[in-house]
Design a protein around this motif. Structure first.
Motif, short mmCIF file in Angstrom:
data_model
loop_
_atom_site.label_atom_id
_atom_site.label_comp_id
_atom_site.label_asym_id
_atom_site.label_seq_id
_atom_site.Cartn_x
_atom_site.Cartn_y
_atom_site.Cartn_z
N GLU B 75 0.82 -1.19 0.00
CA GLU B 75 0.00 0.00 0.00
C GLU B 75 0.86 1.25 0.00
O GLU B 75 0.63 2.19 -0.72
CB GLU B 75 -0.86 -0.03 1.26
N GLN B 76 1.89 1.17 0.82
CA GLN B 76 2.78 2.31 0.94
C GLN B 76 3.49 2.61 -0.37
O GLN B 76 3.84 3.73 -0.66
CB GLN B 76 3.81 2.06 2.05
N SER B 77 3.71 1.58 -1.10
CA SER B 77 4.51 1.76 -2.31
C SER B 77 3.66 2.19 -3.49
O SER B 77 4.16 2.41 -4.57
CB SER B 77 5.24 0.47 -2.65
N SER B 78 2.37 2.28 -3.26
CA SER B 78 1.51 2.47 -4.43
C SER B 78 1.77 3.80 -5.14
O SER B 78 1.45 3.94 -6.30
CB SER B 78 0.05 2.38 -4.01
N ARG B 79 2.35 4.73 -4.41
CA ARG B 79 2.60 5.99 -5.08
C ARG B 79 3.87 5.94 -5.94
O ARG B 79 4.06 6.72 -6.84
CB ARG B 79 2.72 7.12 -4.07
N VAL B 80 4.74 5.03 -5.59
CA VAL B 80 5.98 4.94 -6.36
C VAL B 80 5.82 3.99 -7.54
O VAL B 80 6.50 4.10 -8.53
CB VAL B 80 7.13 4.40 -5.51
N LEU B 81 4.97 3.06 -7.33
CA LEU B 81 4.80 2.06 -8.37
C LEU B 81 3.37 2.15 -8.88
O LEU B 81 2.57 1.26 -8.71
CB LEU B 81 5.06 0.66 -7.82
N PRO B 82 3.07 3.31 -9.42
CA PRO B 82 1.67 3.55 -9.71
C PRO B 82 1.18 2.81 -10.95
O PRO B 82 0.01 2.74 -11.19
CB PRO B 82 1.61 5.05 -9.96
N GLN B 83 2.09 2.28 -11.68
CA GLN B 83 1.65 1.74 -12.95
C GLN B 83 1.13 0.34 -12.81
O GLN B 83 1.24 -0.48 -13.68
CB GLN B 83 2.79 1.79 -13.95
N GLY B 84 0.62 0.11 -11.67
CA GLY B 84 -0.03 -1.17 -11.53
C GLY B 84 0.75 -2.06 -10.65
O GLY B 84 1.77 -1.68 -10.10
N PRO B 85 0.28 -3.18 -10.47
CA PRO B 85 0.86 -4.09 -9.51
C PRO B 85 1.77 -5.06 -10.22
O PRO B 85 1.41 -6.21 -10.39
CB PRO B 85 -0.34 -4.82 -8.96
N PRO B 86 2.90 -4.62 -10.64
CA PRO B 86 3.78 -5.61 -11.23
C PRO B 86 4.12 -6.65 -10.19
O PRO B 86 4.53 -7.73 -10.50
CB PRO B 86 5.01 -4.83 -11.63
N THR B 87 3.94 -6.26 -8.94
CA THR B 87 4.05 -7.27 -7.91
C THR B 87 2.69 -7.91 -7.80
O THR B 87 1.78 -7.34 -7.27
CB THR B 87 4.35 -6.63 -6.56
N PRO B 88 2.57 -9.06 -8.32
CA PRO B 88 1.25 -9.67 -8.22
C PRO B 88 0.95 -9.92 -6.76
O PRO B 88 1.81 -10.29 -5.99
CB PRO B 88 1.39 -10.98 -8.97
N ALA B 89 -0.21 -9.69 -6.44
CA ALA B 89 -0.59 -9.91 -5.07
C ALA B 89 -1.90 -10.63 -5.07
O ALA B 89 -2.70 -10.48 -5.98
CB ALA B 89 -0.72 -8.58 -4.37
N LYS B 90 -2.06 -11.39 -4.09
CA LYS B 90 -3.32 -12.11 -4.04
C LYS B 90 -4.41 -11.16 -3.62
O LYS B 90 -4.32 -10.48 -2.61
CB LYS B 90 -3.20 -13.26 -3.06
N ALA B 91 -5.42 -11.13 -4.39
CA ALA B 91 -6.54 -10.29 -4.06
C ALA B 91 -7.33 -10.97 -2.98
O ALA B 91 -7.18 -12.16 -2.75
CB ALA B 91 -7.40 -10.09 -5.28
N LEU B 184 -7.68 8.51 -5.72
CA LEU B 184 -7.10 8.77 -7.02
C LEU B 184 -6.51 10.15 -7.12
O LEU B 184 -5.58 10.39 -7.87
CB LEU B 184 -8.15 8.59 -8.10
N ALA B 185 -7.05 11.02 -6.35
CA ALA B 185 -6.55 12.38 -6.42
C ALA B 185 -5.09 12.43 -5.98
O ALA B 185 -4.33 13.24 -6.45
CB ALA B 185 -7.39 13.29 -5.54
N ARG B 186 -4.74 11.50 -5.12
CA ARG B 186 -3.38 11.54 -4.61
C ARG B 186 -2.41 10.83 -5.52
O ARG B 186 -1.33 11.31 -5.76
CB ARG B 186 -3.34 10.91 -3.23
N SER B 187 -2.80 9.71 -5.90
CA SER B 187 -1.87 9.02 -6.78
C SER B 187 -2.48 8.94 -8.16
O SER B 187 -3.61 8.52 -8.32
CB SER B 187 -1.58 7.63 -6.25
N ASP B 188 -1.69 9.36 -9.08
CA ASP B 188 -2.18 9.33 -10.44
C ASP B 188 -2.71 7.95 -10.77
O ASP B 188 -2.03 6.96 -10.54
CB ASP B 188 -1.02 9.63 -11.40
N PRO B 189 -3.86 7.88 -11.29
CA PRO B 189 -4.32 6.56 -11.70
C PRO B 189 -3.52 6.12 -12.91
O PRO B 189 -3.11 6.94 -13.71
CB PRO B 189 -5.78 6.80 -12.09
#
Lengths: 281, 1195
Positions: B75-91, B184-189
């Protein structure tokens, strides 16, 4: 004698509607002096066979047979010594030996109580002396000795050529000290498909592994090659892996396209055979 | 959970204590041993009574800590790695509800990325509201994730979005700022409409580079399998037997089993309709218009500006201490295997390392919130500097694992400028590891991709019940390979479809397999071919090890073929997507899978399962020869290479077989989703729990663990389980297997290196495959955390009297990467950083290495050595497998002995091989086998020598061996029999076919019609008969039919000579043959008939009505030659008088001219009446005949 497709087509073009006589062959040799006689004959024979396969049916309608028979009867009625049957065959563009068979069959139907069996007819074609009618016997014999594509003599020549090349290949293999199993040995062991030779220890030719060798004493044209691929070569591959086909009378260059896949074509016994050598590098 | 983390940050609790606390929840006693990662600060081991108190209150939450931590980091990294979850994670569990779970998962829109692990089932009353408490705890936190408010069911949103990620089987999250997230306002979608960044799979990307990161989006046009099947219909029914599988290959293989779903009876139209529905549903559920789905295709501004990497500066790291602490605890969790997937975490860390830039937010966010350092109030990663710092910290702790990665990855890591900048020490260690790495071990897999060879022992007629069955199987073998070749040629063509192209042919062929015995034959063929084609890494799309190829040199290569392949790779779907790809059937495996599906034959499937199970049992229990305990250091090296190779072969075979067993065994139960209701699930469980497993894998696993062969058993078991359906993990039987595997996973602590411990790379392999398994869509995502409480229920009592495989260095990097190609994603990620286009790049490493299937025919080897190796392989290919085993065994043993006794190999090997092979082995085969054994043994010995003795001695040894070998030489092959030739014969005689042809020409000329200029010369005729004599005497090329025809033709020729019908060519014009010449020729013929022909000559033809008729036509009739011939025949004993008489008798039937009949009678009566005539009378006879001729002529 490896020909390009274009070269082959040029030759095949000249063979359209040429009767299978020695005169035709002579002309063909003059037309293509650079090609070997055996290659030309093989190509001619195969092209002619294709032609006959295409037109076979139309000569076997009852109307056609009746018409040929009447023409034959009229012809020999006028002059029994004239090449009536041969001329008829050439005129209607059909193989003389096959025309002879049609007429013979028709003749026997008329003169025998029971319809002739195939074996009786074959036997009479092999030895026309058995034909009860002297005139017909001569006519049939004339057709057979003048036909260079069909008939018992041609069949025998083809068979002999095939056998001779197998013997030749066997001797070459022995000369190179390559051990092999031949067709008879394979059959005895219960193989379901048998190339001419299976090498007990594979070799490499032009960088390709070879497990088996098939000898074909004919020219490899598209039609025959595809039939062979389907009925023989792929089946060999399916059982024994990659192998070599020798078309002793040459082949169309473009057909040698399955080398990577495991079917190598050559027009002669390969000269650069690499064997499994055991000395250390 | 946040409380735990916070207390850690406030240093109320030491990291070591916390880790012990977490690990103890697993109650795996092993953790009590000091298990600190390298660079673990001593201070971390301070223990404090206060700590225990602080933690004990949180006891019930213990096992939720790790998922919380991981979710937190994501979650914390979502702003740095905004282009999606290249780290697959279990939903969060979309619908994989476990029994006992109160209801379905919550639904709603939410950033799926941040929800790494789902709430686990409450295990105590205190934790009854754990899920909500946890979420609540998060809500209390100040992080961005918290602000997202209502957590929805990211998973469900996945389920209806109409897209599925190719690596997630539709259940993994995509897009960090996913639709519906209020933050979304915070991290570019992520701009999902940007086709450049998110090109649909299957379309050709505009640029040359592909993407490193797992594709998250697929072109949704063909509604993917799970989509169409999410309708509550065929989930638990087996596919109708006669239902034709629909065309599927144009659909990107998004589901783990590709075509494995119930053969749909869907038309494209239906798909389109479903697509429309899905799309509208999705639009309703995505309140944010800023996140349109790709198919809407509205051109939004490109984010390419973000691709420029922001420089990272160690000096600008905020809250260093907090990051250090979290890195430490995170690393500890990794080290203790408390995280499900080691490589997934490494991938995540490398993503942080290579983060391009922070997504722009409000300026204030970038400033550290004063006083919040010890809490979770402020964002963990406030800048790229923070990310890189954190990543480098973790990497430092994980150095040991890194050092075992392949050389290419090490190089990229060592060359990473950020890493150098943040930790020169780590960079130094990595560089040293790179330089010392020998991770380029070649497996030397046989390139064999040939057809299964025909073995008379199993394949000849004796093995079939009837001729018909034998011939049917003959045809089937050919059809099978024909289909295979066609697939090879065409499966990459756009628009080609397996089922459409081959389905009916396959079913027609299967239809012929009536007898059970035929089925077993076909299954044997199928399985052998499967092993041959798919066992080698190239058949499964392996990646290249070692140095990553240089893009420039690749593009600069002038080979068009390379560019073409590159293009193919860009168009072709990626074979490996992300660090956790779903199970796929790459390369040739696809053929076998599709074949099974198209065949849709339950008999075939049953026989196949039987056969696969048997082979698995056989290979799994194979006693891999163990190297003798060595008394010399060098020797073990010689042996381990062979050992590893053999292990790799067996392991890869097992994995392949197990994968297909899993595929077929679970095929009838496979559905895209778990059952929708609890009731349904219970009834299915009741049904399924009574079905015995296709193979007792649990027993095999237990045996494997006991015998310390987990390194062999677990990797194939994982393959088997990866193809299980959703119900399988819920069945008691399989649940217990998962429990065992979880236990094993936890025990594989890499830092433990004690006596009797599993080898490092063995552990790494098991961690990789197990980690991968835990991420498979059908494995409940919470299983990993849920099960841990039960771990102590099973104790593995290992019989460690002897050293098992686990303790031997049987795994090398090559095998690791072959089994787990997804580890290569780490390298791709790093490479994409180098290439500077992380947004969509990175694939180039893989793309240069075409993962196309191995051609059925082997490529021509380029070097002599390669050719020789290939020849040896080919040699073994067509021999029974026992031959190979014998040779290898001998080489192994003798080579090993030779090193000990420095004697040499060529004397011993042949004897040993000869002793071991059956007596009837042909000489040539034996000789080759012996020689190969000598070669191998010598090679092994030389390998040892090269490491131990100087080059000079080596040359001596080699030369000595070569000399000996040359002296022995291959035994001369036996010459063929002489076929009746004399010993001196050199076989130069003309060919029979040539002679028949020549004689036929003469006959044709004689009977006409002929041109005026045509004819033969007497010399030619004489020559021809001479040649005929030679041919008949040589016999080398003669076959009976040819000889018979020659005999017949020679008689015909004689008849023509007698009747004077041969047109002779010569000046001035055509004329008849002279009498003397004719007679000479007849003499020659007589001699041939008498002495040379070995078949009966049909001499009676001479007197056939037709041949005699030739005479009847001539005027004047010439009888003398005929009489001469007949007398000679009688004279030479070639024909008897009675025979002649009989022939003449039959002539009466013929219709001759009257005078001819009379002449015949006149002439032959005296001949027949004559007594035996001696030779001298011949001449007299001649005279008589001449007179008679004259008389006749006069009459």
């Amino acid at each position: 004698m490896i020909l390009t497709k274009a070269q082959y087509d040029e030759i095949a073009q000249c063979l359209v509607s040429v009767p299978p006589t020695r005169q035709s062959l002579r002309k063909l040799k003059q037309r293509f002096p650079s090609q070997s006689q055996a290659t030309l004959l093989s190509i001619f024979s195969q092209e002619y066979q294709k032609h006959i396969k295409r037109t076979h049916a139309k000569h076997h309608t009852s109307e056609a047979i009746e018409s040929y028979y009447q023409r034959y009867l009229n012809g020999v009625g006028r002059n029994g010594a004239a090449p009536v049957l041969l001329d008829l065959a050439n005129e209607v563009d059909y193989a003389p030996s096959l025309m002879a068979r049609i007429i013979l069959e028709r003749f026997l139907q008329e003169h025998e109580e029971t319809p002739p069996s195939k074996s009786v007819i074959n036997s009479m074609l092999r030895d026309p002396s058995q034909i009860p009618d002297g005139v017909l016997a001569n006519q049939v014999y004339q057709c057979i000795v003048n036909d260079c594509c069909y008939g018992p003599l041609v069949d025998c020549i083809k068979h002999a050529i095939g056998h001779e090349h197998e013997v030749l290949l066997r001797d070459l293999l022995l000369e190179k000290s390559l051990s092999f199993l031949d067709e008879d040995q394979l059959r005895a062991k219960g193989y379901d498909k048998t190339p001419d030779f299976i090498l007990q220890v594979p070799v490499a030719v032009e960088g390709h592994i070879i497990h088996w060798i098939e000898s074909k004493a004919s020219f490899g044209d598209e039609c025959s090659h595809h039939a062979y691929l389907h009925d023989q070569f792929w089946s060999y591959w399916n059982r024994f892996g990659p192998g070599l086909v020798i078309y002793w009378y040459g082949f169309i260059q473009e057909l040698d396209c399955n080398r990577e896949r495991g079917i190598l074509l050559k027009a002669c016994f390969p000269t650069d055979i690499v064997t499994l050598c055991h000395s250390l590098a | 959970m946040a409380a735990v983390l916070e207390s850690l940050l406030r240093e109320e609790v030491s990291v070591a204590a916390a880790v012990r606390w977490i690990a103890r929840s697993a109650q795996s006693s092993e953790v009590t041993a000091p298990t600190r990662p390298q660079a673990w600060p001593e201070s971390a081991f301070r223990d404090d009574p206060g700590e225990a108190a602080a933690l004990s209150s949180l006891r019930p939450l213990r096992k939720e800590f790790v998922p919380f931590l991981l979710n937190f980091l994501r979650e914390q990294s979502s702003r740095v790695l905004p282009q999606g979850p290249p780290t697959p994670a279990k939903a969060p569990g979309s619908s994989a509800a476990l029994p006992g779970r109160p209801g379905g998962p919550p639904r709603g829109g939410r950033g799926a990325r941040s929800q790494l692990f789902p709430p686990t089932e409450p295990s105590s009353t205190a934790a009854a509201e754990a899920p909500s408490a946890r979420r609540g705890g998060r809500r209390r936190g100040p992080g961005p994730g918290r602000e997202r408010g209502g957590r929805g069911s990211g998973g469900l949103e996945e389920g209806v979005s109409g897209e599925s990620s190719p690596w997630a089987g539709g259940r993994r999250p995509r897009g960090s700022g996913s639709p519906g997230s209020p933050s979304l306002a915070r991290s570019d979608p992520p701009n999902l409409s940007n086709l450049e960044e998110f090109p649909p799979v299957g379309s050709v990307p505009p640029g040359p580079a592909g993407r490193t990161k797992p594709s998250r989006r697929i072109n949704p046009t063909p509604v993917s399998e799970e989509r169409s099947l999410s309708k509550p219909k065929t989930c638990f029914t087996s596919p109708p037997i006669n239902c034709v599988p629909s065309s599927q290959s144009s659909v990107p293989d998004t589901s783990p089993w590709g075509h494995g779903l119930p053969p749909g009876c869907r038309s494209l139209q239906e798909e389109r309709e479903m697509l429309r529905k899905e799309r509208s549903k999705q639009l309703q559920q995505s309140p944010t218009p800023a996140c349109p789905t790709s198919e809407s295709g509205s051109p939004l501004p490109s984010r390419t500006g973000n691709l420029t990497a922001e420089p990272a500066d160690p000096a600008r790291v905020s809250s260093r201490q907090r990051l250090e602490l979290i890195a430490l605890i995170y690393s500890s969790c990794i080290a203790e295997n408390l995280v499900p997937n080691l490589f997934l975490e490494l991938f995540f860390v490398l993503q942080l390392l290579t983060a391009r830039r922070m997504v722009a937010t409000k300026e204030s966010d970038l400033e550290p919130i004063p006083g919040a350092l010890d809490s979770l109030e402020s964002p963990l990663f406030q800048s790229v500097h923070d990310c890189v710092f954190f990543a480098v910290q973790v990497l430092e702790h994980q150095f040991q694992v890194l050092s075992y990665l392949d050389k290419g990855t090490l190089k990229l890591l060592a060359e990473n400028e950020r890493l150098l900048c943040f930790s020169p020490a780590l960079q130094g260690r990595l560089r040293a590891a790179y330089e010392g790495s020998v991770a380029k071990v070649s497996l030397a897999m046989p390139p064999s991709a040939q057809a299964v060879s025909f073995q008379p022992e199993t394949d000849n007629r004796a093995n079939f019940s009837s001729d018909r069955a034998f011939h049917t199987f003959k045809k089937q073998r050919d059809v099978f390979f024909e289909v295979l070749r066609e697939w090879e040629d065409r499966h990459e063509e756009p628009g080609w479809d397996f089922e459409k192209g081959l389905g009916s042919r396959i079913r027609a062929m299967m239809g012929q397999l009536s007898a059970a015995c035929s089925h077993s034959h076909f299954v044997r063929l199928f399985q052998k071919q499967l092993l041959q084609m798919c066992q080698s890494p190239s058949g499964t799309g392996g990646t290249v090890l070692g140095e990553a190829p240089d893009v420039l040199s690749m593009l600069g290569a002038d080979k068009l073929g390379r560019l073409r392949r590159l293009q193919e790779r860009l168009v072709a779907p990626q074979s490996s997507g992300g660090p956790c790809p779903p199970p796929t059937f790459p390369g040739c495996q696809g053929f076998f899978r599709d074949f099974i599906l198209s065949a849709s034959s339950f008999q075939f499937n049953q026989h196949l399962m039987d056969s696969l199970s048997l082979k698995i049992r056989e290979l799994n229990s194979l006693a891999l020869p163990q190297p003798e305990p060595s008394d010399e250091d060098g020797e073990s090296d010689v042996d381990w290479q062979g050992e590893r190779r053999q292990f790799a072969m067996v392991l890869l075979s097992l994995r392949l077989l197990a994968k297909f067993l899993g595929f077929v065994a679970f095929l009838p139960y496979r559905g895209p989703e778990p059952p929708p209701t609890r009731e349904l699930q219970d009834s299915i469980l009741a049904l399924r729990s009574q079905v015995p497993p296709a193979l007792d894998v649990r027993a095999l696993l237990q045996q494997g663990l006991r015998a310390r062969r987990a390194v062999l058993t677990v990797p194939w078991l994982v393959e088997f389980l990866s193809l299980a359906d959703h119900i399988v993990p819920l069945l008691d039987y399989y649940r217990s297997i998962f429990t065992l595997l979880l236990h094993l996973h936890r025990s594989l602590v890499l830092s433990k290196e004690s006596e009797g411990e599993m080898c490092f790379l063995n552990k790494l392999l098991l961690l990789a495959v197990l980690g991968w398994l835990f991420q498979i869509p059908t494995v409940p995502e919470d299983l990993f955390f849920l099960e841990e409480g039960q771990l102590d229920t099973f104790e593995v009592d290992t019989v460690t009297s002897e050293q098992g495989l686990d303790g031997m260095p049987v795994v090398d990097q090559h095998l690791l990467y072959t089994c787990c190609p997804y580890i290569g994603e780490l390298r791709k990620l790093l490479a994409s950083w180098v290439s500077g286009s992380s947004g969509r790049s990175g694939g180039f490493v893989r793309k240069i290495t075409p993962t196309t299937t191995t051609g059925l025919g082997a490529q021509p080897p380029r070097t002599t050595q390669g050719l020789q190796a290939q020849l040896a392989q080919a040699f073994f290919h067509n021999q029974p497998p026992s031959l190979r085993r014998t040779v290898e065994f001998v080489a192994e043993r003798i080579g090993s002995n030779c090193v000990k006794h420095i004697k040499f190999c060529q004397k011993k090997s042949p004897g040993a091989v000869r002793a071991l092979l059956p007596e009837e082995t042909p000489a040539a085969v034996l000789s080759s086998a012996e020689n190969i054994a000598v070669g191998l043994a010598t090679e092994k010995a030389c390998a040892w020598l090269s490491a131990n003795i100087t080059a000079l001695i080596r040359r001596e040894v080699k030369a000595a061996v070569s000399r000996t070998l040359r002296a022995q030489g291959p035994e001369p092959a036996a010459r063929g029999e002489r076929r009746g030739c004399s010993r001196a014969c050199e076989h130069h005689a003309p060919l029979p076919s040539h002679l028949i042809s020549e004689i036929k020409d003469v006959l044709a000329l004689a009977v006409g019609p002929r041109d005026p200029e045509e004819g033969v010369s007497p010399e030619h005729l004489e020559q021809l008969l001479g040649q005929l004599g030679q041919t008949l005497r040589c016999r080398q090329f003669l076959c009976p039919p040819a000889e018979q025809h020659l005999a017949k033709c020679s008689v015909e020729l004689a008849s023509l000579l007698v009747a004077d019908q041969i047109p002779v060519l010569g000046p001035p014009v055509q004329h008849r043959l002279e009498r003397g010449q004719a007679r000479r020729l007849l003499h020659m013929l007589l001699s041939l008939w008498k002495d040379d022909f070995q078949v009966p000559v049909p001499l009676q033809l001479l007197l056939s009505p037709r041949n005699l008729g030739l005479l009847a036509d001539t005027r004047p009739r010439e009888w003398d030659l005929l009489l001469f011939l007949l007398r000679e025949l009688v004279e030479k004993g070639l024909m008897g008088r009675t025979e002649i008489e009989a022939c003449l008798g039959s002539l009466h039937d013929a219709q001759w001219p009257k005078d001819f009949s009379e002449e015949l009678a006149t002439l032959f009566n005296p001949l027949l009446a004559e007594p035996h005539m001696p030779e001298p009378q011949l001449r007299a006879c001649e005279l008589v005949q001449t007179n008679r001729g004259t008389v006749l002529a006069q009459s």
